[in-house]
Design a protein around this motif. Structure first.
Motif, PDB file in Angstrom:
ATOM      1  N   VAL A 132       0.844  -1.203   0.000  1.00  0.00           N
ATOM      2  CA  VAL A 132       0.000   0.000   0.000  1.00  0.00           C
ATOM      3  C   VAL A 132       0.876   1.249   0.000  1.00  0.00           C
ATOM      4  CG1 VAL A 132      -1.654   1.354   1.349  1.00  0.00           C
ATOM      5  CG2 VAL A 132      -1.981  -1.121   1.084  1.00  0.00           C
ATOM      6  N   ARG A 133       1.936   1.253   0.806  1.00  0.00           N
ATOM      7  CA  ARG A 133       2.843   2.408   0.847  1.00  0.00           C
ATOM      8  C   ARG A 133       3.553   2.590  -0.486  1.00  0.00           C
ATOM      9  NH1 ARG A 133       4.713   0.273   6.190  1.00  0.00           N
ATOM     10  NH2 ARG A 133       3.490   1.334   7.796  1.00  0.00           N
ATOM     11  N   ASP A 134       3.939   1.468  -1.132  1.00  0.00           N
ATOM     12  CA  ASP A 134       4.582   1.562  -2.451  1.00  0.00           C
ATOM     13  C   ASP A 134       3.624   2.150  -3.486  1.00  0.00           C
ATOM     14  OD1 ASP A 134       6.907   0.472  -1.436  1.00  0.00           O
ATOM     15  OD2 ASP A 134       6.477  -1.570  -2.140  1.00  0.00           O
ATOM     16  N   VAL A 135       2.359   1.739  -3.432  1.00  0.00           N
ATOM     17  CA  VAL A 135       1.346   2.276  -4.346  1.00  0.00           C
ATOM     18  C   VAL A 135       1.194   3.778  -4.135  1.00  0.00           C
ATOM     19  CG1 VAL A 135      -1.129   2.273  -4.869  1.00  0.00           C
ATOM     20  CG2 VAL A 135       0.093   0.097  -4.610  1.00  0.00           C
ATOM     21  N   LEU A 136       1.125   4.199  -2.891  1.00  0.00           N
ATOM     22  CA  LEU A 136       1.003   5.630  -2.586  1.00  0.00           C
ATOM     23  C   LEU A 136       2.245   6.397  -3.042  1.00  0.00           C
ATOM     24  CD1 LEU A 136      -0.612   5.454   0.964  1.00  0.00           C
ATOM     25  CD2 LEU A 136      -1.645   6.452  -1.083  1.00  0.00           C
ATOM     26  N   ARG A 137       3.410   5.781  -2.867  1.00  0.00           N
ATOM     27  CA  ARG A 137       4.655   6.457  -3.247  1.00  0.00           C
ATOM     28  C   ARG A 137       4.668   6.768  -4.740  1.00  0.00           C
ATOM     29  NH1 ARG A 137       7.758   2.872  -1.258  1.00  0.00           N
ATOM     30  NH2 ARG A 137       7.640   3.753   0.838  1.00  0.00           N
ATOM     31  N   TYR A 138       4.238   5.793  -5.561  1.00  0.00           N
ATOM     32  CA  TYR A 138       4.177   6.055  -6.999  1.00  0.00           C
ATOM     33  C   TYR A 138       3.061   7.034  -7.338  1.00  0.00           C
ATOM     34  CZ  TYR A 138       2.957   5.703 -11.852  1.00  0.00           C
ATOM     35  OH  TYR A 138       2.638   6.044 -13.138  1.00  0.00           O
ATOM     36  N   ALA A 139       1.887   6.825  -6.776  1.00  0.00           N
ATOM     37  CA  ALA A 139       0.730   7.662  -7.120  1.00  0.00           C
ATOM     38  C   ALA A 139       1.012   9.138  -6.860  1.00  0.00           C
ATOM     39  CB  ALA A 139      -0.498   7.214  -6.338  1.00  0.00           C
ATOM     40  N   THR A 140       1.712   9.438  -5.791  1.00  0.00           N
ATOM     41  CA  THR A 140       1.971  10.847  -5.460  1.00  0.00           C
ATOM     42  C   THR A 140       2.987  11.486  -6.393  1.00  0.00           C
ATOM     43  OG1 THR A 140       3.557  10.124  -3.759  1.00  0.00           O
ATOM     44  CG2 THR A 140       1.315  10.651  -3.034  1.00  0.00           C
ATOM     45  N   THR A 141       3.671  10.691  -7.216  1.00  0.00           N
ATOM     46  CA  THR A 141       4.549  11.282  -8.238  1.00  0.00           C
ATOM     47  C   THR A 141       3.790  11.594  -9.517  1.00  0.00           C
ATOM     48  OG1 THR A 141       5.203   9.168  -9.279  1.00  0.00           O
ATOM     49  CG2 THR A 141       6.467   9.905  -7.342  1.00  0.00           C
ATOM     50  N   ALA A 142       2.587  11.033  -9.653  1.00  0.00           N
ATOM     51  CA  ALA A 142       1.838  11.163 -10.905  1.00  0.00           C
ATOM     52  C   ALA A 142       0.560  11.974 -10.767  1.00  0.00           C
ATOM     53  CB  ALA A 142       1.495   9.770 -11.444  1.00  0.00           C
ATOM     54  N   ILE A 143      -0.005  12.028  -9.574  1.00  0.00           N
ATOM     55  CA  ILE A 143      -1.309  12.651  -9.348  1.00  0.00           C
ATOM     56  C   ILE A 143      -1.172  13.662  -8.218  1.00  0.00           C
ATOM     57  CG2 ILE A 143      -3.734  12.201  -8.749  1.00  0.00           C
ATOM     58  CD1 ILE A 143      -3.130   9.209  -9.459  1.00  0.00           C
ATOM     59  N   PRO A 144      -1.809  14.828  -8.322  1.00  0.00           N
ATOM     60  CA  PRO A 144      -1.783  15.766  -7.190  1.00  0.00           C
ATOM     61  C   PRO A 144      -2.305  15.090  -5.928  1.00  0.00           C
ATOM     62  CG  PRO A 144      -2.673  16.835  -9.143  1.00  0.00           C
ATOM     63  CD  PRO A 144      -2.544  15.375  -9.484  1.00  0.00           C
ATOM     64  N   ARG A 145      -1.601  15.308  -4.828  1.00  0.00           N
ATOM     65  CA  ARG A 145      -1.963  14.619  -3.588  1.00  0.00           C
ATOM     66  C   ARG A 145      -3.395  14.923  -3.163  1.00  0.00           C
ATOM     67  NH1 ARG A 145       2.834  12.820  -0.625  1.00  0.00           N
ATOM     68  NH2 ARG A 145       4.665  13.471  -1.844  1.00  0.00           N
ATOM     69  N   ASP A 146      -3.858  16.142  -3.429  1.00  0.00           N
ATOM     70  CA  ASP A 146      -5.205  16.491  -2.966  1.00  0.00           C
ATOM     71  C   ASP A 146      -6.302  15.879  -3.826  1.00  0.00           C
ATOM     72  OD1 ASP A 146      -4.941  18.027  -5.232  1.00  0.00           O
ATOM     73  OD2 ASP A 146      -5.460  19.926  -4.280  1.00  0.00           O
ATOM     74  N   VAL A 206      -7.224  -3.115  13.594  1.00  0.00           N
ATOM     75  CA  VAL A 206      -5.776  -2.875  13.700  1.00  0.00           C
ATOM     76  C   VAL A 206      -5.150  -2.771  12.315  1.00  0.00           C
ATOM     77  CG1 VAL A 206      -3.597  -3.754  14.621  1.00  0.00           C
ATOM     78  CG2 VAL A 206      -5.723  -4.096  15.906  1.00  0.00           C
ATOM     79  N   SER A 207      -5.504  -3.703  11.416  1.00  0.00           N
ATOM     80  CA  SER A 207      -4.940  -3.656  10.063  1.00  0.00           C
ATOM     81  C   SER A 207      -5.441  -2.432   9.307  1.00  0.00           C
ATOM     82  CB  SER A 207      -5.280  -4.932   9.298  1.00  0.00           C
ATOM     83  OG  SER A 207      -6.673  -5.067   9.103  1.00  0.00           O
ATOM     84  N   SER A 208      -6.697  -2.058   9.533  1.00  0.00           N
ATOM     85  CA  SER A 208      -7.232  -0.862   8.881  1.00  0.00           C
ATOM     86  C   SER A 208      -6.534   0.395   9.388  1.00  0.00           C
ATOM     87  CB  SER A 208      -8.737  -0.750   9.110  1.00  0.00           C
ATOM     88  OG  SER A 208      -9.422  -1.807   8.472  1.00  0.00           O
ATOM     89  N   LYS A 209      -6.262   0.436  10.681  1.00  0.00           N
ATOM     90  CA  LYS A 209      -5.569   1.594  11.239  1.00  0.00           C
ATOM     91  C   LYS A 209      -4.205   1.790  10.578  1.00  0.00           C
ATOM     92  CE  LYS A 209      -3.569   3.463  15.512  1.00  0.00           C
ATOM     93  NZ  LYS A 209      -4.128   4.830  15.318  1.00  0.00           N
ATOM     94  N   ALA A 210      -3.498   0.694  10.306  1.00  0.00           N
ATOM     95  CA  ALA A 210      -2.193   0.803   9.646  1.00  0.00           C
ATOM     96  C   ALA A 210      -2.324   1.501   8.293  1.00  0.00           C
ATOM     97  CB  ALA A 210      -1.582  -0.584   9.477  1.00  0.00           C
ATOM     98  N   LYS A 211      -3.403   1.207   7.583  1.00  0.00           N
ATOM     99  CA  LYS A 211      -3.604   1.839   6.278  1.00  0.00           C
ATOM    100  C   LYS A 211      -4.121   3.271   6.418  1.00  0.00           C
ATOM    101  CE  LYS A 211      -5.437  -2.238   4.980  1.00  0.00           C
ATOM    102  NZ  LYS A 211      -4.540  -3.262   5.527  1.00  0.00           N
ATOM    103  N   PHE A 212      -4.929   3.532   7.443  1.00  0.00           N
ATOM    104  CA  PHE A 212      -5.341   4.915   7.702  1.00  0.00           C
ATOM    105  C   PHE A 212      -4.102   5.784   7.947  1.00  0.00           C
ATOM    106  CE2 PHE A 212      -9.436   3.144   9.838  1.00  0.00           C
ATOM    107  CZ  PHE A 212     -10.007   2.933   8.596  1.00  0.00           C
ATOM    108  N   GLU A 213      -3.161   5.250   8.719  1.00  0.00           N
ATOM    109  CA  GLU A 213      -1.961   6.011   9.038  1.00  0.00           C
ATOM    110  C   GLU A 213      -1.078   6.189   7.798  1.00  0.00           C
ATOM    111  OE1 GLU A 213      -1.135   7.587  11.832  1.00  0.00           O
ATOM    112  OE2 GLU A 213      -3.109   7.065  12.624  1.00  0.00           O
ATOM    113  N   ALA A 214      -1.056   5.178   6.922  1.00  0.00           N
ATOM    114  CA  ALA A 214      -0.298   5.324   5.675  1.00  0.00           C
ATOM    115  C   ALA A 214      -0.886   6.444   4.823  1.00  0.00           C
ATOM    116  CB  ALA A 214      -0.307   4.001   4.902  1.00  0.00           C
ATOM    117  N   ALA A 215      -2.221   6.509   4.775  1.00  0.00           N
ATOM    118  CA  ALA A 215      -2.874   7.584   4.019  1.00  0.00           C
ATOM    119  C   ALA A 215      -2.546   8.938   4.627  1.00  0.00           C
ATOM    120  CB  ALA A 215      -4.384   7.362   3.995  1.00  0.00           C
ATOM    121  N   ARG A 216      -2.657   9.038   5.938  1.00  0.00           N
ATOM    122  CA  ARG A 216      -2.371  10.311   6.596  1.00  0.00           C
ATOM    123  C   ARG A 216      -0.917  10.728   6.379  1.00  0.00           C
ATOM    124  NH1 ARG A 216      -3.093  11.436  13.023  1.00  0.00           N
ATOM    125  NH2 ARG A 216      -1.320   9.983  13.140  1.00  0.00           N
ATOM    126  N   GLY A 217       0.009   9.771   6.514  1.00  0.00           N
ATOM    127  CA  GLY A 217       1.418  10.091   6.370  1.00  0.00           C
ATOM    128  C   GLY A 217       1.801  10.527   4.970  1.00  0.00           C
TER     129      GLY A 217
END
Length: 383
Positions: free
Chosen positions: A257-271, A337-348
């Motif tokens: 999930v973090r890897d997906v976010l890392r790429y997506a934020t290079t291609a799409i505006p974060r907002d 607990v697993s969902s919280k990990a992804k919520f925090e990845a989104a926030r970070g």
């Protein structure tokens, strides 16, 4: 973008010798008095504060088969959700819009939507390339490669959104081919322009990937950069890392999930990025799996007295059991607990927010974790 309000413009004073000459200092005295009074009045007016910084966007995706429970859950937790996407529109063989639920369910569905409206939760329904209850490529392909059909399709979608007073539409066209990339971009661009012209929003669901090419044709078909230019929301389907016909494993391992976010934020505006988070799992046996809700997983573990483990590397719960016929099963699912990990990845990552795929009965502890990690703002839902 909104421009910052500029200060008052300074206009050059034009001298009118005759008037100033005749009145002399008396005029200047009156001007000074008036200026002083004006300053007092201006200072006495309460300063209007600007809009509060918007909070994260939290979208609940409600499949039509779970619309009753999903609606009740959202309304109960309306302070945590500021948009909903009922997953209920599809395509016919002729590429025209269809409704996925049966006509006898129409009154019931209307009632659920009314409850959401009364709770003042914006509705952005999902339109998927589902035909007769199954994913179908041909109807959407015919539309994409026929300019007249595409034009008609755009008009039909905009008319639907306006007629039903939706806040926008979410496009979930899956399993496209690499050769559809350019025409799919053209479609979402034309649809976005038409919706924005009517004051409506466009959301586009995309397959999760960590490079532009991704891992197969359906990833190639979706141009993150181009879609990110025109869509108000780009929803990353960051789930089904393991799926019904794969070997057993986590549905959404947090590292991926973090890897997906890392790429997506290079291609799409974060907002504009919205991270899809699953609230379901799979029960594998004999090389295939059936999807399970958190509640079903909990009941299975309880019934078979299975010890639930938690994999810290992927942030995923799982367990094994043997059924009454002696067949071994392995279950991977999601909990608070697993969902919280992804919520925090989104926030970070600083993205706009998350959407929750609410397949059925989720862990009730998910909602407090969501509120703690991503406190939603109602104003954001109407941005």
């Amino acid at each position: 973008m909104w421009k910052r309000a500029e200060g008052e413009s300074r206009r050059g004073k034009r001298r009118t010798g005759g008037v100033l000459g005749r009145t002399g200092g008396s005029i200047w005295f009156l001007v000074l008095i008036a200026s002083a009074l004006l300053l007092v009045v201006v200072m006495a007016i309460p300063r209007q504060s600007g809009p509060e910084p918007p909070g994260p966007l939290v979208v609940a995706s409600l499949p039509f088969w779970n619309l009753a429970n999903g609606t009740s859950t959202v309304v109960r937790n309306d302070e945590a959700v500021n948009e909903v996407s009922p997953w209920m529109y599809g395509l016919g063989e002729d590429s025209r819009l269809t409704i996925q639920y049966s006509p006898v369910q129409a009154t019931e569905v209307a009632g659920h939507l009314q409850r959401l409206r009364e709770a003042k939760i914006p509705i952005v329904p999902s339109l998927a390339n589902i035909t007769n209850g199954e994913w179908s490529y041909e109807p959407v392909a015919r539309m994409l490669h026929d300019p007249e059909k595409m034009r008609r399709h755009v008009i039909e979608i905009v008319e639907l959104v306006k007629r039903e007073n939706y806040d926008g539409i979410d496009i979930d066209y899956e399993n496209l081919k690499a050769g559809d990339r350019e025409v799919f971009t053209r479609f979402v661009t034309e649809l976005g322009t038409a919706l924005h012209g009517s004051g409506k929003r466009l959301s586009v669901a995309v397959f999760a990937k960590t490079t532009d090419a991704g891992y197969d044709e359906r990833n190639v078909a979706q141009d993150y950069v181009a879609i990110g230019r025109v869509a108000d929301q780009v929803r990353l389907m960051a789930y089904d890392y393991h799926w019904a016909t794969s070997p057993p494993g986590p549905v959404a391992p947090v590292g991926w999930v973090r890897d997906v976010l890392r790429y997506a934020t290079t291609a799409i505006p974060r907002d504009r990025i919205v991270l899809g988070i699953p609230l379901y799992g799979y029960d594998w046996s004999g090389g295939n799996a059936t999807s399970v809700t958190w509640l079903q997983a909990f009941r299975l573990a309880t019934e078979h007295r299975a010890q639930t483990a938690y994999d810290p590397a992927t942030q995923s719960p799982w367990f094994r059991y043997t059924d009454a016929q002696g067949r071994p099963h392995e279950v991977w699912f999601e909990n608070s607990v697993s969902s919280k990990a992804k919520f925090e990845a989104a926030r970070g990552s600083g993205i706009r927010g998350v959407y929750l795929w609410m397949y059925g009965y989720e862990d009730a502890g998910t909602w407090p974790e969501l509120r703690n990690s991503l406190p939603a703002s109602r104003s954001r839902g109407r941005a």
